[in-house]
Design a protein around this motif. Structure first.
Motif, PDB file in Angstrom:
ATOM      1  N   ARG A  58       0.754  -1.039  -0.103  1.00 58.67           N
ATOM      2  CA  ARG A  58       0.009   0.094  -0.012  1.00 58.67           C
ATOM      3  C   ARG A  58       0.869   1.093   0.083  1.00 58.67           C
ATOM      4  O   ARG A  58       2.031   1.288   0.247  1.00 58.67           O
ATOM      5  N   GLN A  64      -5.979   0.529   2.957  1.00 64.21           N
ATOM      6  CA  GLN A  64      -5.880  -1.024   2.941  1.00 64.21           C
ATOM      7  C   GLN A  64      -4.518  -1.473   1.769  1.00 64.21           C
ATOM      8  O   GLN A  64      -4.427  -0.949   0.992  1.00 64.21           O
ATOM      9  N   GLN A 200     -11.092  -6.828   5.062  1.00 65.38           N
ATOM     10  CA  GLN A 200     -10.205  -5.723   5.392  1.00 65.38           C
ATOM     11  C   GLN A 200     -10.831  -4.831   6.548  1.00 65.38           C
ATOM     12  O   GLN A 200     -10.019  -4.269   7.414  1.00 65.38           O
ATOM     13  N   THR A 204      -9.054  -3.658   9.705  1.00 68.39           N
ATOM     14  CA  THR A 204      -9.358  -2.282  10.358  1.00 68.39           C
ATOM     15  C   THR A 204      -9.545  -2.229  11.765  1.00 68.39           C
ATOM     16  O   THR A 204      -9.080  -1.643  12.783  1.00 68.39           O
TER      17      THR A 204
END
Length: 409
Positions: A58, A64, A200, A204
């Motif tokens: 990333r 993400q 994802q 988080t």
């Protein structure tokens, strides 16, 4: 010194012209111990390679991890990789979704699947160049959806494993699930929820990492894996370590947040935390995470406080270095090539004037790019900051002393 030896492998289904596949009741291909069972056989196409470009990871903290991509240009005057060439030994299996593996110095630096065969026939029949576009296993998860289901309250790592083993998913690739620190609630999942987006969101809620490693393994790492970080590779401009060619840094408001709102279904209203001193200096910079999966309001609030503590003050960060592997020793090449996403690295910068004369930052590798051409192999590493606080760790002689370190949320 020279660039590490490159090897590019592409898998093709075995055919009667390639791989002598085993066939039941066939006088030629039905003999035991003489043929290969059906499936992919990896073919070394290194001799055809003109260039390789790989991008993984990333670009910035708080984003993400995206799917890793690769693009390879292959010189193919015999049209062996032309899907229209019925005389090719690989026909009719020059197609999308063939497995691909790229190695440098014997180290795997990319694993994925062909997404496109782009043919450029040129002006002469012998000028054929094929550009092979590839993507890693994230492309599989990005095109899958879940049926409606009701997960139980469980750790973030258990939730990842539960998703990957759902009957409609049954993830077929290799995966590694580390230990998560957050507990996720028993919140119903609606039919049609995208698998990658949901995983994802789990990452988080954990403040962990979800990515595909260089070997093609889907990897989930909890946030505790990078607490109290210890560097495994040093990038330097002088002294022992891996010498870099260029160094980039960032000092702006890209990662400045002093007003944070967090929420999960456990909260009737968002949890809010802010820092008045930071707001007075820099004005309000808001960060919202309102679709978390954490099971309790207290954990959601703790996550907000954690984010505020990390980002309420702008910090000058070393964000990337480039390294020419052809200038390194074989041992240093191996160290550089073996450094994968989420590994801890230190980056040193020395100065001819001013104070201090040298600055070293401990960072997380969050992106890796390879640009490979004959005689040259340049790697670009992208970094993000580590949490510099010292956290209590059980049974650790340094971080396990009572009343000396912080507790992580």
């Amino acid at each position: 010194m020279s660039a590490p030896a490159l090897q590019v492998l592409i898998g093709f289904q075995t055919t009667t012209a390639f791989g002598t596949p085993f066939q039941m009741d066939n006088a030629t291909y039905g003999l035991l111990d003489t043929g290969t069972l059906g499936g992919y056989q990896m073919v070394d196409v290194t001799g055809m390679v003109q260039s390789v470009a790989i991008t993984r990871g990333r670009n910035r903290e708080m984003e993400q991890f995206t799917g890793g991509t690769a693009q390879m240009q292959l010189y193919d005057p015999t049209r062996s990789l032309d899907p229209l060439n019925t005389a090719s030994i690989y026909y009719p299996y020059v197609a999308p979704r063939q497995p691909v593996q790229v190695l440098a110095g014997g180290v795997t630096i990319y694993s994925g699947f062909v997404t496109d065969w782009d043919l450029d026939y040129g002006y002469t029949e012998s000028a054929n160049v094929t550009t092979v576009a590839c993507a890693d296993a994230f492309t599989v998860l990005a095109n899958q959806a879940m049926n409606a289901w009701a997960p139980v309250e469980q750790s973030s790592s258990a939730r990842v494993a539960a998703v990957l083993t759902l009957p409609e998913i049954i993830y077929q690739g290799a995966y590694s699930v580390g230990t998560g620190s957050s507990t996720l609630g028993a919140y119903a999942v609606t039919a049609g929820t995208n698998v990658l987006a949901y995983l994802q969101n789990v990452a988080t809620s954990e403040q962990g990492f979800l990515f595909i490693d260089a070997a093609g393994t889907l990897t989930f790492t909890g946030r505790s894996a990078v607490l109290n970080p210890v560097s495994s590779i040093a990038f330097v401009d002088t002294g022992p370590g891996i010498p870099y060619r260029t160094l980039t840094n960032q000092y702006g408001d890209e990662l400045l947040y002093n007003y944070v709102q967090t929420q999960s279904p456990a909260d009737p209203t968002p949890s809010t935390t802010s820092d008045p001193d930071s707001i007075a200096l820099y004005q309000a910079q808001q960060l919202t995470k309102l679709d978390l999966l954490n099971s309790t309001q207290s954990e959601v609030a703790a996550l907000g406080n954690y984010l505020l503590g990390r980002y309420k003050v702008p910090v000058l960060r070393f964000t990337g270095v480039t390294v020419q592997l052809a200038a390194l020793s074989p041992d240093d090449q191996s160290t550089a090539l073996s450094t994968d996403l989420t590994r801890i690295a230190s980056v040193q910068k020395t100065y001819s004037v001013g104070t201090p004369g040298s600055v070293t930052q401990t960072l997380i590798v969050s992106g890796i790019k390879h640009a490979i051409t004959p005689g040259s192999h340049i790697v670009e590493y992208t970094f993000e900051s580590t949490d510099q606080a010292a956290y209590f760790t059980l049974d650790d002689p340094i971080f396990g002393i009572l009343d000396t370190n912080l507790l992580a949320f």
